[in-house]
Design a protein around this motif. Structure first.
Motif, PDB file in Angstrom:
ATOM      1  N   GLY A 107      78.925   4.415  27.231  1.00 45.28           N
ATOM      2  CA  GLY A 107      78.900   5.870  27.080  1.00 45.28           C
ATOM      3  C   GLY A 107      80.139   6.533  27.645  1.00 45.28           C
ATOM      4  O   GLY A 107      80.365   7.733  27.458  1.00 45.28           O
ATOM      5  N   ARG A 108      80.990   5.750  28.321  1.00 46.27           N
ATOM      6  CA  ARG A 108      82.180   6.307  28.969  1.00 46.27           C
ATOM      7  C   ARG A 108      83.160   6.907  27.957  1.00 46.27           C
ATOM      8  O   ARG A 108      83.711   7.984  28.152  1.00 46.27           O
ATOM      9  CB  ARG A 108      82.860   5.201  29.781  1.00 46.27           C
ATOM     10  N   THR A 109      83.377   6.182  26.840  1.00 46.35           N
ATOM     11  CA  THR A 109      84.302   6.663  25.813  1.00 46.35           C
ATOM     12  C   THR A 109      83.837   7.986  25.236  1.00 46.35           C
ATOM     13  O   THR A 109      84.623   8.939  25.090  1.00 46.35           O
ATOM     14  CB  THR A 109      84.434   5.622  24.679  1.00 46.35           C
ATOM     15  N   MET A 110      82.546   8.078  24.916  1.00 43.15           N
ATOM     16  CA  MET A 110      82.024   9.300  24.331  1.00 43.15           C
ATOM     17  C   MET A 110      82.077  10.459  25.323  1.00 43.15           C
ATOM     18  O   MET A 110      82.353  11.606  24.942  1.00 43.15           O
ATOM     19  CB  MET A 110      80.588   9.083  23.832  1.00 43.15           C
ATOM     20  N   LYS A 111      81.836  10.184  26.597  1.00 42.29           N
ATOM     21  CA  LYS A 111      81.898  11.248  27.598  1.00 42.29           C
ATOM     22  C   LYS A 111      83.303  11.823  27.707  1.00 42.29           C
ATOM     23  O   LYS A 111      83.488  13.033  27.852  1.00 42.29           O
ATOM     24  CB  LYS A 111      81.425  10.721  28.957  1.00 42.29           C
ATOM     25  N   VAL A 112      84.326  10.952  27.620  1.00 43.33           N
ATOM     26  CA  VAL A 112      85.711  11.425  27.657  1.00 43.33           C
ATOM     27  C   VAL A 112      85.996  12.325  26.467  1.00 43.33           C
ATOM     28  O   VAL A 112      86.586  13.397  26.595  1.00 43.33           O
ATOM     29  CB  VAL A 112      86.696  10.227  27.676  1.00 43.33           C
ATOM     30  N   LEU A 113      85.556  11.886  25.282  1.00 44.90           N
ATOM     31  CA  LEU A 113      85.764  12.682  24.075  1.00 44.90           C
ATOM     32  C   LEU A 113      85.020  14.011  24.152  1.00 44.90           C
ATOM     33  O   LEU A 113      85.569  15.070  23.824  1.00 44.90           O
ATOM     34  CB  LEU A 113      85.320  11.884  22.847  1.00 44.90           C
ATOM     35  N   LEU A 114      83.762  13.965  24.594  1.00 44.36           N
ATOM     36  CA  LEU A 114      82.968  15.192  24.708  1.00 44.36           C
ATOM     37  C   LEU A 114      83.591  16.178  25.689  1.00 44.36           C
ATOM     38  O   LEU A 114      83.623  17.386  25.439  1.00 44.36           O
ATOM     39  CB  LEU A 114      81.538  14.858  25.143  1.00 44.36           C
ATOM     40  N   ASN A 115      84.108  15.667  26.810  1.00 45.55           N
ATOM     41  CA  ASN A 115      84.740  16.545  27.794  1.00 45.55           C
ATOM     42  C   ASN A 115      85.933  17.274  27.202  1.00 45.55           C
ATOM     43  O   ASN A 115      86.164  18.456  27.475  1.00 45.55           O
ATOM     44  CB  ASN A 115      85.174  15.736  29.027  1.00 45.55           C
ATOM     45  N   ASN A 116      86.714  16.560  26.380  1.00 46.49           N
ATOM     46  CA  ASN A 116      87.880  17.172  25.751  1.00 46.49           C
ATOM     47  C   ASN A 116      87.470  18.238  24.737  1.00 46.49           C
ATOM     48  O   ASN A 116      88.112  19.291  24.632  1.00 46.49           O
ATOM     49  CB  ASN A 116      88.731  16.099  25.067  1.00 46.49           C
ATOM     50  N   ILE A 117      86.398  17.962  23.989  1.00 41.43           N
ATOM     51  CA  ILE A 117      85.952  18.920  22.972  1.00 41.43           C
ATOM     52  C   ILE A 117      85.283  20.128  23.621  1.00 41.43           C
ATOM     53  O   ILE A 117      85.473  21.268  23.187  1.00 41.43           O
ATOM     54  CB  ILE A 117      85.003  18.230  21.975  1.00 41.43           C
ATOM     55  N   GLU A 118      84.519  19.891  24.680  1.00 42.58           N
ATOM     56  CA  GLU A 118      83.798  20.985  25.340  1.00 42.58           C
ATOM     57  C   GLU A 118      84.754  22.011  25.939  1.00 42.58           C
ATOM     58  O   GLU A 118      84.417  23.196  26.058  1.00 42.58           O
ATOM     59  CB  GLU A 118      82.865  20.426  26.412  1.00 42.58           C
ATOM     60  N   LYS A 119      85.962  21.583  26.283  1.00 46.66           N
ATOM     61  CA  LYS A 119      86.969  22.519  26.809  1.00 46.66           C
ATOM     62  C   LYS A 119      87.338  23.575  25.763  1.00 46.66           C
ATOM     63  O   LYS A 119      87.815  24.657  26.109  1.00 46.66           O
ATOM     64  CB  LYS A 119      88.220  21.757  27.235  1.00 46.66           C
ATOM     65  N   CYS A 120      87.118  23.239  24.488  1.00 46.13           N
ATOM     66  CA  CYS A 120      87.456  24.166  23.398  1.00 46.13           C
ATOM     67  C   CYS A 120      86.324  25.133  23.078  1.00 46.13           C
ATOM     68  O   CYS A 120      86.447  25.957  22.168  1.00 46.13           O
ATOM     69  CB  CYS A 120      87.834  23.372  22.140  1.00 46.13           C
ATOM     70  N   LYS A 121      85.207  24.986  23.798  1.00 46.79           N
ATOM     71  CA  LYS A 121      84.054  25.882  23.671  1.00 46.79           C
ATOM     72  C   LYS A 121      83.499  25.984  22.242  1.00 46.79           C
ATOM     73  O   LYS A 121      83.447  27.080  21.652  1.00 46.79           O
ATOM     74  CB  LYS A 121      84.396  27.273  24.203  1.00 46.79           C
ATOM     75  N   PRO A 122      83.082  24.857  21.664  1.00 40.43           N
ATOM     76  CA  PRO A 122      82.405  24.922  20.366  1.00 40.43           C
ATOM     77  C   PRO A 122      81.028  25.559  20.526  1.00 40.43           C
ATOM     78  O   PRO A 122      80.484  25.617  21.633  1.00 40.43           O
ATOM     79  CB  PRO A 122      82.283  23.449  19.953  1.00 40.43           C
ATOM     80  N   LYS A 123      80.473  26.038  19.431  1.00 41.88           N
ATOM     81  CA  LYS A 123      79.145  26.650  19.470  1.00 41.88           C
ATOM     82  C   LYS A 123      78.077  25.600  19.741  1.00 41.88           C
ATOM     83  O   LYS A 123      77.119  25.841  20.484  1.00 41.88           O
ATOM     84  CB  LYS A 123      78.874  27.345  18.137  1.00 41.88           C
ATOM     85  N   MET A 124      78.238  24.411  19.144  1.00 39.05           N
ATOM     86  CA  MET A 124      77.245  23.343  19.282  1.00 39.05           C
ATOM     87  C   MET A 124      77.944  21.995  19.107  1.00 39.05           C
ATOM     88  O   MET A 124      78.883  21.885  18.328  1.00 39.05           O
ATOM     89  CB  MET A 124      76.158  23.492  18.213  1.00 39.05           C
ATOM     90  N   ILE A 125      77.495  20.998  19.845  1.00 39.53           N
ATOM     91  CA  ILE A 125      77.989  19.629  19.646  1.00 39.53           C
ATOM     92  C   ILE A 125      76.787  18.696  19.524  1.00 39.53           C
ATOM     93  O   ILE A 125      75.898  18.694  20.384  1.00 39.53           O
ATOM     94  CB  ILE A 125      78.860  19.116  20.807  1.00 39.53           C
TER      95      ILE A 125
END
Length: 229
Positions: free
Chosen positions: A151-169
């Motif tokens: 799950g480490r790879t996905m957490k890194v990717l999610l952290n990068n995307i969450e910085k962009c403030k999407p409405k939903m992931i």
């Protein structure tokens, strides 16, 4: 089910949204299926036949439609291993949307996360490609991945995307691997939970080989040595 070798195993529906393949599931004999001749001698057995992958992907598409239908979605495909699953999943969603009162409008983008050398997960990960992630601000994002291990790879990717403030992931992964070092992460949708095995096929690779294999198979030691870099 006819399996590979002796003993009994099982594949059952999990408490969540995945089919659980137990540690003692013996798989299917390679002799029961067709696969590229250049991989003869490189595989142990078929873990998940192609037809079962297709059926399970269709069900995941239905679940996604039920949950997030009537939304405009940016599908973020994680390359390279996720391209086959993503293409099939998007096609199933499109077909369901066409024949439903609920409609999903989808745009597809691609990102690459490199985290393996041979069959070992690396500590450092590289995120490459994709449009400017800031374009995801305020958008509904569906990340499509081939396999989630620790799950480490996905957490890194999610952290990068969450910085962009999407409405939903939301995250859809074809496979979730039971590992000895889990981070506790589970995708929102997943096809199969599998034992801690290095699997190839259906676009999952070992040093760029086996992407042309339709079934998901377990690679043997000979195959690892043959294609090691």
């Amino acid at each position: 089910m006819a399996g590979h070798g002796g003993g009994s195993g099982e594949a059952r529906s999990g408490g969540g949204r995945g089919v659980v393949i137990s540690d003692n599931w013996p798989g299917y004999s390679l002799d029961l299926f067709t696969y590229p001749q250049h991989y003869y001698g490189d595989l142990e057995y078929v873990l998940i036949p192609h037809g079962i992958i297709v059926d399970r992907t269709e069900r995941l598409a239905k679940d996604i439609m039920q949950d997030i239908g009537d939304n405009d979605i940016v599908v973020l495909c994680v390359l390279k291993g996720g391209y086959k699953f993503c293409a099939d999943l998007v096609e199933h969603i499109k077909n369901l949307s066409r024949n439903s009162e609920r409609f999903i409008s989808m745009k597809v983008d691609f990102v690459r996360v490199k985290s393996y050398h041979n069959d070992q997960s690396m500590q450092d990960m590289q995120i490459m490609g994709g449009d400017d992630l800031s374009k995801l601000t305020g958008k509904n994002v569906l990340i499509v991945e081939d396999i989630v291990g620790t799950g480490r790879t996905m957490k890194v990717l999610l952290n990068n995307i969450e910085k962009c403030k999407p409405k939903m992931i939301k995250v859809a992964s074809l496979l979730v691997k039971r590992t000895s070092r889990p981070d506790g992460y589970r995708p929102d949708y997943y096809g199969f939970e599998i034992p801690d095995l290095f699997v190839v096929g259906y676009a999952l690779d070992y040093n760029e080989h086996f992407r042309d294999l339709n079934h998901i198979c377990v690679i043997n030691d000979h195959g690892k040595a043959k294609y090691r870099v």
